[in-house]
Design a protein around this motif. Sequence first.
Motif, PDB file in Angstrom:
ATOM      1  N   TRP A   1      -0.108  -4.158  -1.685  1.00  0.00           N
ATOM      2  CA  TRP A   1       1.037  -5.179  -1.949  1.00  0.00           C
ATOM      3  C   TRP A   1       1.638  -5.750  -3.004  1.00  0.00           C
ATOM      4  O   TRP A   1       2.983  -5.985  -2.521  1.00  0.00           O
TER       5      TRP A   1
ATOM      6  N   ALA B   1      -4.474  -4.527  -2.909  1.00  0.00           N
ATOM      7  CA  ALA B   1      -3.695  -5.768  -3.799  1.00  0.00           C
ATOM      8  C   ALA B   1      -2.667  -4.703  -4.827  1.00  0.00           C
ATOM      9  O   ALA B   1      -1.921  -5.386  -4.069  1.00  0.00           O
TER      10      ALA B   1
ATOM     11  N   ARG C   1      -5.205  -6.071   5.400  1.00  0.00           N
ATOM     12  CA  ARG C   1      -5.157  -7.607   5.124  1.00  0.00           C
ATOM     13  C   ARG C   1      -5.786  -8.215   3.976  1.00  0.00           C
ATOM     14  O   ARG C   1      -6.710  -7.403   3.272  1.00  0.00           O
ATOM     15  N   VAL C   2      -5.001  -8.764   3.805  1.00  0.00           N
ATOM     16  CA  VAL C   2      -6.024  -9.741   2.142  1.00  0.00           C
ATOM     17  C   VAL C   2      -6.032 -11.068   2.320  1.00  0.00           C
ATOM     18  O   VAL C   2      -5.691 -11.750   3.683  1.00  0.00           O
ATOM     19  N   PRO C   3      -7.165 -11.762   1.770  1.00  0.00           N
ATOM     20  CA  PRO C   3      -7.193 -12.903   1.932  1.00  0.00           C
ATOM     21  C   PRO C   3      -6.559 -14.168   2.010  1.00  0.00           C
ATOM     22  O   PRO C   3      -5.653 -13.913   1.345  1.00  0.00           O
TER      23      PRO C   3
ATOM     24  N   LYS D   1      -9.390 -11.355  -4.255  1.00  0.00           N
ATOM     25  CA  LYS D   1     -10.639 -10.578  -4.020  1.00  0.00           C
ATOM     26  C   LYS D   1     -10.496  -9.447  -3.137  1.00  0.00           C
ATOM     27  O   LYS D   1     -11.702  -8.925  -2.381  1.00  0.00           O
ATOM     28  N   ALA D   2      -9.318  -9.297  -3.009  1.00  0.00           N
ATOM     29  CA  ALA D   2      -8.440  -8.074  -1.986  1.00  0.00           C
ATOM     30  C   ALA D   2      -8.806  -6.966  -3.034  1.00  0.00           C
ATOM     31  O   ALA D   2      -9.541  -6.366  -4.269  1.00  0.00           O
ATOM     32  N   ASP D   3      -9.237  -5.634  -1.531  1.00  0.00           N
ATOM     33  CA  ASP D   3      -9.758  -4.692  -2.572  1.00  0.00           C
ATOM     34  C   ASP D   3      -8.553  -4.255  -3.029  1.00  0.00           C
ATOM     35  O   ASP D   3      -7.331  -4.362  -3.189  1.00  0.00           O
TER      36      ASP D   3
ATOM     37  N   GLU E   1      -3.421 -15.211  -0.654  1.00  0.00           N
ATOM     38  CA  GLU E   1      -3.468 -14.150  -1.922  1.00  0.00           C
ATOM     39  C   GLU E   1      -2.311 -13.640  -1.398  1.00  0.00           C
ATOM     40  O   GLU E   1      -1.513 -12.746  -2.324  1.00  0.00           O
TER      41      GLU E   1
END
Length: 317
Positions: free
Chosen positions: A196, A193, A65-67, A187-189, A70
């Motif tokens: 993705w 990121a 999961r990403v914020p 802000k994603a790891d 994003e």
Amino acid sequence: MSSKLPKSTLVLLAFASVYLFWGSTYTAIHIAGEHLPVPVVSGARSLITAILILLICFVGKKSLRVPKGEAWKLVVVGLLFMSGNNMLLTWGEKMVPSGFASLIVSTMPIMIALMEMALPGGDALNKRGWAGTLLGTFGIVMLVWPSLHQGAELAGYSRPLLGVLVLLGAALSFGIGSVLSRRFHFKADTLVATGWQIGAAGVFNALIAVGSGSLHRMVWTWPGFGAVVYLSIFGSLFGLVAFTYLLQNVAVTKVATYAFVNPVIAVLLGVLFLHERLAKTEILGMAVVVCGVATVVLSRVNRTKREIVGMAGDAVE
């Protein structure tokens, strides 16, 4: 990347990865492009890397999961990095010598600097930084001049002008992706990121491969397969993870110095593994490039208050 190591150490390791792995990709891309259609090379490379990242996240029990908000940004940057840049670069190396390709791609830091200057709150290189940029560009010209001179007479490169335009498009695509990635403040790891980005590009590239009929024309060979695997693991996985980390922690105009170092690495690997002769002008060119890179890296970059706050937040996380 492990948070147990000091940030300065992580930055150095990331720069080393980007310099070495991406410096060696010119040879791998050339080999892969000789044996496989361009969309197949880009699609297979991206999909293999995306699967590896998925497995790493699964084993490490890391959420994909990403914020909120994003996901689409990561997709856009991924398409610019691994679709626009990667496919155009692979295609371009079919039309011009690899040394010439590295020269054209080395214009990317200048493109980034111009974009940053034009955008509100962008990084602005001072006079020392610009001097290093120009010095590095001059060094690149000296570095590849022998291959350029010989390449103009080689058979098989009948479309040099189109090749230049394609490679400029590749550099521009990566430059835009770099600037956007920096401004999106992900802000994603870092690994998530990257997954993705590469996953989205892999699906897009695979669709192009299917739609263009490239799958029917491909013939897998061991050199082509080996080149794609190398590009997937070192060029895409390690290289892009390190690059994404640098974009989140270092000024983008400094990160872009990899474009000066990569041709030097490519020449050295050619001498070591392909028994290529190193001309005197190439040795001098490499020295000039190193000086140019050092000048840019050590130059002071003007930062806005917003960027300083953003970097402080990244450091805390």
